[in-house]
Scaffold this active site. Structure first.
Site, PDB file in Angstrom:
ATOM      1  N   HIS A 211      47.814  48.667  41.006  1.00 36.89           N
ATOM      2  CA  HIS A 211      48.568  48.557  39.864  1.00 36.89           C
ATOM      3  C   HIS A 211      48.551  49.867  39.736  1.00 36.89           C
ATOM      4  O   HIS A 211      48.916  49.589  37.982  1.00 36.89           O
ATOM      5  CB  HIS A 211      47.966  47.127  39.591  1.00 36.89           C
ATOM      6  CG  HIS A 211      46.949  47.175  38.820  1.00 36.89           C
ATOM      7  ND1 HIS A 211      45.628  46.965  39.385  1.00 36.89           N
ATOM      8  CD2 HIS A 211      46.585  47.299  37.392  1.00 36.89           C
ATOM      9  CE1 HIS A 211      44.877  46.947  38.758  1.00 36.89           C
ATOM     10  NE2 HIS A 211      45.333  47.250  37.952  1.00 36.89           N
TER      11      HIS A 211
HETATM   12  N1  UDP Z   1      41.923  39.306  39.709  1.00 34.30           N
HETATM   13  C1  UDP Z   1      42.150  37.984  39.682  1.00 34.30           C
HETATM   14  N2  UDP Z   1      43.531  37.667  40.400  1.00 34.30           N
HETATM   15  C2  UDP Z   1      44.013  38.607  40.724  1.00 34.30           C
HETATM   16  C3  UDP Z   1      43.777  39.071  41.117  1.00 34.30           C
HETATM   17  C4  UDP Z   1      42.225  40.341  40.300  1.00 34.30           C
HETATM   18  O1  UDP Z   1      41.531  36.922  39.323  1.00 34.30           O
HETATM   19  O2  UDP Z   1      45.168  38.322  40.912  1.00 34.30           O
HETATM   20  C5  UDP Z   1      40.660  39.539  39.023  1.00 34.30           C
HETATM   21  C6  UDP Z   1      38.912  40.149  39.498  1.00 34.30           C
HETATM   22  O3  UDP Z   1      38.280  39.224  40.403  1.00 34.30           O
HETATM   23  C7  UDP Z   1      38.846  41.145  38.831  1.00 34.30           C
HETATM   24  C8  UDP Z   1      40.336  41.835  37.972  1.00 34.30           C
HETATM   25  O4  UDP Z   1      40.747  40.488  37.575  1.00 34.30           O
HETATM   26  O5  UDP Z   1      37.730  40.514  37.737  1.00 34.30           O
HETATM   27  C9  UDP Z   1      40.338  42.985  38.512  1.00 34.30           C
HETATM   28  O6  UDP Z   1      41.133  43.238  37.179  1.00 34.30           O
HETATM   29  P1  UDP Z   1      42.423  43.934  37.633  1.00 34.30           P
HETATM   30  O7  UDP Z   1      42.500  45.213  38.994  1.00 34.30           O
HETATM   31  O8  UDP Z   1      43.768  43.690  36.485  1.00 34.30           O
HETATM   32  O9  UDP Z   1      41.309  45.708  36.652  1.00 34.30           O
HETATM   33  P2  UDP Z   1      40.415  46.456  36.799  1.00 34.30           P
HETATM   34  O10 UDP Z   1      39.126  45.690  37.203  1.00 34.30           O
HETATM   35  O11 UDP Z   1      40.907  47.722  37.952  1.00 34.30           O
HETATM   36  O12 UDP Z   1      40.166  47.162  35.391  1.00 34.30           O
END
Ligand code: UDP
Length: 378
Positions: A211
């Site tokens: 994303h």
């Molecule tokens: N996550 C979730 N459901 C989903 C996809 C991700 O609960 O369908 C959780 C995942 O376990 C992790 C977090 O969302 O803890 C990651 O979020 P994201 O990828 O949006 O952000 P980033 O870590 O890249 O900042």
């Protein structure tokens, strides 16, 4: 860093899915220790799938203040948050403001507090991708330089902060994502029915999340990423499950992009279902920071669909491989990581990061940097 002692009144600023998840152990710790806190939600993530479901499932109290900022350009969004958080700070007059990670909510929370001479604690400080094209990198650097407490996860991140002249405020605590994963992985194994619902066999499917703006906002990059993952999946005939982030879904719709057959789009999942898929997938493909960490913690090999990572520890221990976006490289990385034995050491701590952060914030005298052992807690 000021010499003020024992913050007893905390404002917590959050706004996105990963902040809710990584703040959950800290909020729980505040509740258990009866540390007064005010929870401010900026509204950066507002779809119920990325927001409310996590408050419910992680049993968190509803935010005391919801700024309802929503999506906008970086400047407008950050400005609206800054104004909203400042109002709350005038009202509450906290001893410390806690922010987490690298989002615009993190930046606005830290900046509003620093300008009012209120102490700032940055949880997950010190991460660096060294790629200033990522908006998150700007947020990380700025917040680390205005914060008073840098709660950093590993010895690697401590070194980055030391090199930037911030040694007097570093506390190596581990990452609260380990606390969250430990607290919820067993519950997920017991309660989640997502494998049955999606008709998946453990170890016989792949998980995909993508994303980031730099991956999904350009048609050629997004298609290349999807093609690479689909080509790899076709080698084993196993499905790829892609819980689609609203930003990526918008791009698919806007580009009228045809998603390859091997990739199954599903709605964003709640934390327990997502943890269950992360624990049982043969391999995860991702551009998410949190997913790189969680797969490392849960013992699932990971292929990162980026050219840089601010979580290099996952690569050093052998849990993760940086593939970039070229389909040939994605297929190669998938072959390299599939079936890899998860015998690596987890570099992000022992699941007691939130406990350490609260110990520091409620210490009878102002903590001195380094009071937590400088080594990464295992
Ligand atoms: N996550 C979730 N459901 C989903 C996809 C991700 O609960 O369908 C959780 C995942 O376990 C992790 C977090 O969302 O803890 C990651 O979020 P994201 O990828 O949006 O952000 P980033 O870590 O890249 O900042």
């Amino acid at each position: 860093m000021s010499t003020q002692s024992t913050p007893t009144n905390v404002v917590i600023v959050l706004g996105t899915r990963p902040e809710i998840i990584k703040f959950a152990p800290v909020i729980r710790e505040c509740i258990d220790r009866e540390v007064p806190f005010t929870l401010v939600h900026t509204g950066q993530h507002y779809s119920p799938d990325l927001d409310e479901v996590f408050f419910d499932q992680l049993e968190l109290p509803a935010p005391d203040v919801h700024l309802g900022v929503g999506s906008d350009s970086h400047g407008k969004q950050t400005a609206a948050m800054l104004e909203g958080v400042e109002e709350v700070l005038f009202d509450v007059e906290p001893d410390v403001v806690l922010v987490q990670g690298d989002t615009n909510s993190t930046l606005a929370g830290a900046l509003a507090a620093a300008k009012l001479n209120i102490e700032v604690g940055h949880i997950e400080a010190g991460l660096r991708s060294f790629d200033r094209e990522m908006p998150e990198e700007t947020n990380r650097v700025v917040v680390d330089h205005i914060a008073d407490y840098l709660f950093t996860p590993t010895s690697e991140t401590r070194e980055y902060l030391e090199r930037e002249g911030l040694s007097d405020r570093i506390f190596v605590t581990g990452n609260t994502v380990v606390d969250a994963a430990h607290q919820y992985a067993d519950v997920a194994a017991e309660k989640s029915t997502v494998l049955d619902e999606l008709g998946l066999e453990p170890g016989e499917f792949y998980l995909l999340t993508a994303h980031r703006a730099e991956n999904v906002d350009q048609l050629d990059r997004f298609s290349s990423l999807l093609d690479g993952v689909a080509q790899f999946a076709d080698e084993t005939g196993w499905d790829v499950v892609y819980p689609i982030h609203p930003r990526a879904q918008n791009r698919i719709d806007a580009f009228d992009l045809e998603v390859p057959d091997a990739i199954r789009l599903v709605e964003p999942l709640d934390f327990l279902d997502f943890l269950r898929l992360e624990s049982t997938a043969a391999l995860a493909f991702t551009d998410s920071g949190g997913v790189q960490e969680e797969t490392c913690i849960l013992g699932t090999p990971c292929v990162t669909l980026r050219y840089t990572t601010e979580r290099p520890e996952t690569v050093y221990v052998g849990a993760n491989c940086l593939a970039g976006l070229d389909p040939v490289d994605i297929v190669d990385a998938g072959r390299q990581m599939l079936g890899k034995r998860p015998d690596w050491d987890v570099p992000f701590g022992d699941g007691r990061a939130a406990e350490r952060i609260l110990d520091l914030l409620t210490a009878p005298t102002s903590p001195t940097a380094g009071t937590i052992p400088a080594e990464t807690p295992q």
